[in-house]
Enzyme design. Structure first.
Site, mmCIF file in Angstrom:
data_model
loop_
_atom_site.group_PDB
_atom_site.id
_atom_site.type_symbol
_atom_site.label_atom_id
_atom_site.label_comp_id
_atom_site.label_asym_id
_atom_site.label_seq_id
_atom_site.Cartn_x
_atom_site.Cartn_y
_atom_site.Cartn_z
ATOM 1 C CG ASP A 93 -0.307 -0.007 2.388
ATOM 2 O OD1 ASP A 93 0.907 0.210 2.789
ATOM 3 O OD2 ASP A 93 -1.155 -0.291 3.472
ATOM 4 N N GLY A 95 0.646 3.879 2.188
ATOM 5 C CA GLY A 95 1.225 4.443 3.291
ATOM 6 C C GLY A 95 0.061 5.495 3.767
ATOM 7 N N GLY A 96 -0.441 6.170 2.664
ATOM 8 C CA GLY A 96 -1.634 7.049 2.975
ATOM 9 C C GLY A 96 -2.462 6.901 3.898
ATOM 10 C CG PHE A 97 -5.857 3.827 5.524
ATOM 11 C CD1 PHE A 97 -7.306 4.261 5.484
ATOM 12 C CD2 PHE A 97 -5.682 2.766 6.288
ATOM 13 C CE1 PHE A 97 -8.264 3.975 6.595
ATOM 14 C CE2 PHE A 97 -6.638 2.278 7.511
ATOM 15 C CZ PHE A 97 -7.702 2.999 7.359
ATOM 16 C CG ASP A 147 -4.903 7.025 -1.447
ATOM 17 O OD1 ASP A 147 -4.160 6.672 -0.803
ATOM 18 O OD2 ASP A 147 -6.055 6.521 -1.344
ATOM 19 C CD GLN A 190 -9.889 7.600 -1.723
ATOM 20 O OE1 GLN A 190 -10.902 7.632 -0.826
ATOM 21 N NE2 GLN A 190 -8.791 6.793 -1.151
ATOM 22 C CG ASP A 267 -5.971 -5.362 1.876
ATOM 23 O OD1 ASP A 267 -5.644 -5.131 3.085
ATOM 24 O OD2 ASP A 267 -6.392 -4.558 1.054
ATOM 25 C CB CYS A 305 -11.774 -26.851 8.055
ATOM 26 S SG CYS A 305 -10.198 -26.020 7.892
ATOM 27 C CB CYS A 307 -6.670 -25.484 8.539
ATOM 28 S SG CYS A 307 -7.377 -25.438 10.147
ATOM 29 C CB CYS A 310 -10.074 -28.073 11.476
ATOM 30 S SG CYS A 310 -10.739 -26.437 11.663
ATOM 31 C CG HIS A 336 -9.697 -22.287 11.248
ATOM 32 N ND1 HIS A 336 -10.455 -23.222 10.564
ATOM 33 C CD2 HIS A 336 -10.628 -21.312 11.302
ATOM 34 C CE1 HIS A 336 -11.485 -23.250 10.362
ATOM 35 N NE2 HIS A 336 -11.891 -21.737 10.809
#
Length: 376
Positions: A93, A95-97, A147, A190, A267, A305, A307, A310, A336
């Site tokens: 990303d 870094g703006g957020f 941004d 935006q 994400d 599952c 994983c 589980c 999991h």
């Protein structure tokens, strides 16, 4: 994309899309969920374990990495992939957020943002040009334009001014990114929850031309209904032949709803953060492993599952290690949750390819409506 990174759309079902982003470091199957490796690690996971869950790409955080250990140090050590032992693609990303949400005292001008580090209070300056420089030092495969993301709710005038500055910054990001074969630059739409502003932003980004397009400024407190309201039109404003990335989303039902509306990439820190706080995501909704009802339960978290949590451990054990604050608790529940998220993505990809996304969605909601299995 002339960047050496290409997007192939292999099929659609309604607005839902299935495809592949091809990069020099490997293919990213879409719809794709990107686990978040904030500080060059997906918390509580080994990189090979993250890959074993089915993840094709990770997200790294420019703000955190520029502060510690610094982008310059990562560059000297061979780049982010080598540094964190992840050979597949990485998206960073801008870094703006984080500058807007985490940093201390900050001053925003047309030039960029000056802020105090949340780590040690040191002063830093980030502009579109500096963000491109940091992300180049990190060596990420997909770079995000710098941004500003205003917190909602905000007045329409505030959102409009912010969006227009972000579009000027998008052009500066594009100019500073230059020509980097094998690396892609994504622009960020935006405009808050206002359709005309979203359209103006999309037009500006298309004129600049990016390798992919993100939908920013959502999942910041507006609620699912408002988010879906924007997603009913926002993805359609972006080019059909480029990936569309919804930033910071989300819960499983957010993800299914976003894919239904034409989103290709997402994400979120949720699967790993939930894992560390005793929350497990399953086909039947959320399970809170700290509840006393699990203390004597020999059954797995989710019998379907595969994983490690589980297939090898009981609810009783997972409850015990969480209550005892043992490290393995966060490790198993995070594995999991990431496994569940990747299985969800794989299920949607198969459903879209087969033209049965509506049936998949109905089944997804029906299973979640049942709630967790009955206590013993």
């Amino acid at each position: 994309m002339a960047s050496g990174i290409s997007f192939t759309l292999n099929g659609t079902d309604g607005k839902a899309r299935v495809g592949v982003i091809s990069t020099p470091r490997g293919e990213i199957r879409t719809p794709a969920f990107m686990p978040v490796g904030t500080a060059a690690t997906v918390k509580a996971m080994m990189p090979e374990s993250v890959a074993a869950t089915g993840a094709d790409i990770l997200l790294g955080n420019t703000y955190h990495l520029m502060l510690r250990p610094t982008a310059e140090r990562i560059d000297r050590l061979g780049g982010l992939h080598r540094f964190m032992n992840w050979e597949k693609p990485i998206l960073t990303d801008s870094g703006g957020f984080q500058v807007m949400s985490l940093a201390g005292l900050r001053k925003l001008t047309e030039e960029g943002v000056t802020f105090s580090s949340h780590v040690d209070g040191s002063r830093h300056f980030v502009s579109p040009e500096r963000s491109m420089e940091i992300q180049k030092l990190l060596g990420s495969d997909i770079v995000m334009a710098f941004d500003e993301c205003p917190a909602l709710p905000a007045t329409e005038e505030t959102v409009a001014q912010s969006m227009r500055m972000s579009m000027r910054w998008a052009q500066r990001s594009r100019d500073a990114f230059g020509d980097r074969p094998g690396h892609a630059l994504f622009g960020i739409q935006q405009g808050g929850v206002t359709e005309s502003l979203r359209g103006e932003s999309a037009d500006a980004l298309r004129a600049i031309e990016f390798d992919g397009y993100a939908i920013g400024g959502l999942a910041v407190g507006e609620g699912q209904e408002a988010m879906f309201g924007v997603l009913d039109y926002a993805p359609d404003m972006l080019p059909t032949d480029k990936p569309r990335y919804l930033m910071g989303v989300g819960k499983p039902d957010d993800i299914v709803g976003a894919v239904k509306r034409g989103v290709d990439m997402m994400d979120c820190v949720l699967p790993s953060r939930s894992g560390r706080t005793g929350q497990a995501w399953t086909h039947r909704g959320q399970v809170n492993i700290k509840n006393a009802r699990h203390a004597d339960d020999p059954r797995p978290l989710d019998e379907n599952c595969t994983c490690p949590a589980c297939s090898k451990y009981s609810r009783a054990y997972l409850h015990h290690v969480f209550r005892s604050q043992e490290m393995i608790s966060g490790m198993l529940l995070t594995w999991h949750n990431l496994h569940y998220y990747q299985e969800l993505m794989a299920g949607m990809r198969a459903a879209i390819a087969a033209g049965r996304f509506a049936a998949f969605e109905a089944d997804f909601h029906a299973k979640r409506a049942q709630g967790d299995i009955d206590p013993l």
